[in-house]
Design a protein around this motif. Structure first.
Motif, short mmCIF file in Angstrom:
data_model
loop_
_atom_site.label_atom_id
_atom_site.label_comp_id
_atom_site.label_asym_id
_atom_site.label_seq_id
_atom_site.Cartn_x
_atom_site.Cartn_y
_atom_site.Cartn_z
N GLY A 63 29.69 30.15 35.26
CA GLY A 63 29.98 28.97 34.47
C GLY A 63 30.64 27.85 35.23
O GLY A 63 30.99 26.82 34.63
N LEU A 64 30.81 28.02 36.54
CA LEU A 64 31.49 27.01 37.35
C LEU A 64 30.54 26.18 38.19
O LEU A 64 30.72 24.97 38.33
CB LEU A 64 32.51 27.68 38.28
N LEU A 65 29.53 26.80 38.77
CA LEU A 65 28.67 26.12 39.72
C LEU A 65 27.57 25.35 38.99
O LEU A 65 26.38 25.66 39.06
CB LEU A 65 28.07 27.13 40.70
N LEU A 66 27.99 24.33 38.27
CA LEU A 66 27.10 23.50 37.47
C LEU A 66 27.01 22.11 38.07
O LEU A 66 27.98 21.60 38.64
CB LEU A 66 27.62 23.39 36.03
N PRO A 67 25.85 21.45 37.96
CA PRO A 67 25.75 20.08 38.47
C PRO A 67 26.56 19.11 37.63
O PRO A 67 26.87 19.38 36.46
CB PRO A 67 24.24 19.78 38.35
N PHE A 68 26.94 18.01 38.27
CA PHE A 68 27.63 16.89 37.61
C PHE A 68 29.03 17.25 37.12
O PHE A 68 29.56 16.61 36.22
CB PHE A 68 26.79 16.33 36.45
N GLY A 91 37.51 19.46 36.11
CA GLY A 91 37.50 18.91 34.76
C GLY A 91 37.45 17.40 34.72
O GLY A 91 37.34 16.72 35.75
N GLY A 92 37.54 16.85 33.51
CA GLY A 92 37.60 15.41 33.33
C GLY A 92 36.26 14.72 33.15
O GLY A 92 36.22 13.52 32.87
N VAL A 93 35.15 15.46 33.29
CA VAL A 93 33.83 14.86 33.13
C VAL A 93 33.04 15.69 32.12
O VAL A 93 32.73 16.86 32.39
CB VAL A 93 33.06 14.80 34.46
N PRO A 94 32.69 15.14 30.96
CA PRO A 94 31.89 15.89 29.98
C PRO A 94 30.53 16.26 30.56
O PRO A 94 29.99 15.58 31.42
CB PRO A 94 31.74 14.90 28.81
N GLN A 95 29.95 17.35 30.06
CA GLN A 95 28.62 17.75 30.48
C GLN A 95 27.61 16.67 30.09
O GLN A 95 27.66 16.14 28.98
CB GLN A 95 28.22 19.07 29.81
N LEU A 96 26.72 16.34 31.01
CA LEU A 96 25.70 15.35 30.72
C LEU A 96 24.59 15.97 29.87
O LEU A 96 24.26 17.15 30.02
CB LEU A 96 25.08 14.81 32.02
N LEU A 101 21.60 12.91 31.43
CA LEU A 101 21.27 14.07 32.25
C LEU A 101 20.06 13.78 33.13
O LEU A 101 20.05 14.13 34.32
CB LEU A 101 21.00 15.28 31.35
N ILE A 102 19.03 13.14 32.58
CA ILE A 102 17.86 12.76 33.37
C ILE A 102 18.27 11.82 34.49
O ILE A 102 17.83 11.96 35.63
CB ILE A 102 16.79 12.11 32.47
N CYS A 103 19.13 10.87 34.17
CA CYS A 103 19.64 9.95 35.20
C CYS A 103 20.41 10.71 36.27
O CYS A 103 20.34 10.37 37.46
CB CYS A 103 20.53 8.89 34.56
N GLY A 104 21.14 11.75 35.86
CA GLY A 104 21.86 12.56 36.82
C GLY A 104 20.94 13.26 37.80
O GLY A 104 21.23 13.34 39.00
N PHE A 105 19.81 13.76 37.33
CA PHE A 105 18.83 14.37 38.23
C PHE A 105 18.33 13.34 39.24
O PHE A 105 18.06 13.66 40.40
CB PHE A 105 17.67 14.94 37.44
N TYR A 106 18.22 12.10 38.79
CA TYR A 106 17.79 11.02 39.69
C TYR A 106 18.84 10.78 40.77
O TYR A 106 18.52 10.61 41.94
CB TYR A 106 17.54 9.76 38.86
N LEU A 107 20.12 10.79 40.38
CA LEU A 107 21.20 10.66 41.37
C LEU A 107 21.06 11.73 42.44
O LEU A 107 21.15 11.46 43.64
CB LEU A 107 22.57 10.80 40.71
N ASN A 108 20.86 12.97 42.00
CA ASN A 108 20.80 14.08 42.94
C ASN A 108 19.59 13.98 43.86
O ASN A 108 19.69 14.25 45.07
CB ASN A 108 20.75 15.40 42.17
N VAL A 127 30.62 7.05 45.99
CA VAL A 127 29.58 6.38 45.21
C VAL A 127 28.98 7.34 44.19
O VAL A 127 28.76 7.00 43.02
CB VAL A 127 28.48 5.82 46.14
N TYR A 128 28.72 8.57 44.63
CA TYR A 128 28.14 9.58 43.73
C TYR A 128 29.13 9.93 42.62
O TYR A 128 28.76 10.00 41.44
CB TYR A 128 27.78 10.83 44.53
N ASP A 129 30.38 10.16 42.98
CA ASP A 129 31.40 10.50 41.99
C ASP A 129 31.53 9.42 40.93
O ASP A 129 31.59 9.71 39.72
CB ASP A 129 32.73 10.72 42.71
N ALA A 130 31.54 8.16 41.35
CA ALA A 130 31.64 7.06 40.39
C ALA A 130 30.43 7.01 39.48
O ALA A 130 30.56 6.72 38.27
CB ALA A 130 31.79 5.73 41.15
#
Length: 252
Positions: A63-68, A91-96, A101-108, A127-130
């Motif tokens: 449950g830890l090694l999750l993207p984003f 912590g501090g970032v809700p699950q996409l 989430l689709i945009c997150g895959f684009y970032l990656n 840049v990625y973190d922001a």
């Protein structure tokens, strides 16, 4: 939340790195019970680690090694494939989910295509973190993506500043400019170019200033990033046509 892998002492773990800010870009099964994880770290760039036993039913790492999700990782090893020692969820970032989430895959995908392994660039990590945190806010997604594309290509040295043209003169908000490939914009002197994109000086300055309040700026930024990324990656840079269409639909 944290999880540790392995029981070796520090002296038996060459190349040990402790408590490094990182994100998971991709993970896939490895052997019977482990995961092969593509990691983006702040000070060590992008590389792969083996998370031993992470696929076991009761493994804390599942449950830890999750993207984003911002993580703090420790690992050891000096070869192309390191071994994960421990992981902590910051912590501090809700699950996409959904479009973020689709945009997150684009970032990656962009990060993996534009960066080389073991090439540290803390600015690219920032840049990625922001961008991840911007997507989690679920507003202004188009601006988040354009800002990510622009800043990532700039900090990696693939793209110029938009404050000056190819002759070194300051960009004039009242003029228009041609942008070709990933070169500096050239002032429009009435020429007609087969390839490239004509943008207003006002939009170039707004893009460089991260000001995407105007719809025209967002539209021109989208066109500019398409020109730059095509020059870098070719006509079909993304693995998924559906992903490309979803991202390109964010003109507002």
């Amino acid at each position: 939340m944290s999880a540790a892998v392995g029981r070796g002492h520090r002296m038996s773990q060459p190349g040990r790195v402790d408590r490094q800010p990182a994100y998971v870009l991709h993970a896939q099964p490895y052997r019977e019970t482990s995961l092969l994880v593509e990691v983006l770290s702040r000070d060590h760039g992008r590389f792969s680690v083996v998370a031993r036993g992470a696929r076991r039913p009761r493994a804390d790492l599942r449950g830890l090694l999750l993207p984003f999700q911002p993580l703090t990782l420790s690992w050891f090893g000096k070869g192309e494939l390191r071994t994960l020692h421990s992981a902590d969820w910051d912590g501090g970032v809700p699950q996409l989910s959904g479009l973020p989430l689709i945009c997150g895959f684009y970032l990656n995908e962009l990060m993996m295509k534009l960066t080389a392994r073991d090439d540290p660039e803390p600015r690219a990590f920032a840049v990625y973190d922001a961008a991840v945190r911007g997507l989690a806010r679920q507003s202004g997604l188009a601006a988040v993506l354009r800002r990510y594309e622009l800043r990532l290509t700039q900090v990696l040295g693939y793209a110029p500043s938009l404050l000056r043209d190819g002759d070194g003169a300051e960009v004039d908000a009242g003029a228009s400019y041609w942008c070709q490939g990933n070169a500096a914009p050239e002032r429009d002197a009435g020429q007609s170019l087969e390839r490239g994109l004509r943008l207003s000086g006002a939009s170039l300055l707004a893009i460089e200033a991260d000001d995407y309040a105007e719809a025209a700026t967002r539209l021109e930024a989208r066109g500019l990033m398409r020109v730059w990324l095509t020059a870098l990656l070719g006509e079909e840079p993304l693995a998924s046509r559906e992903l490309l269409q979803a991202v390109n639909s964010l003109s507002d």
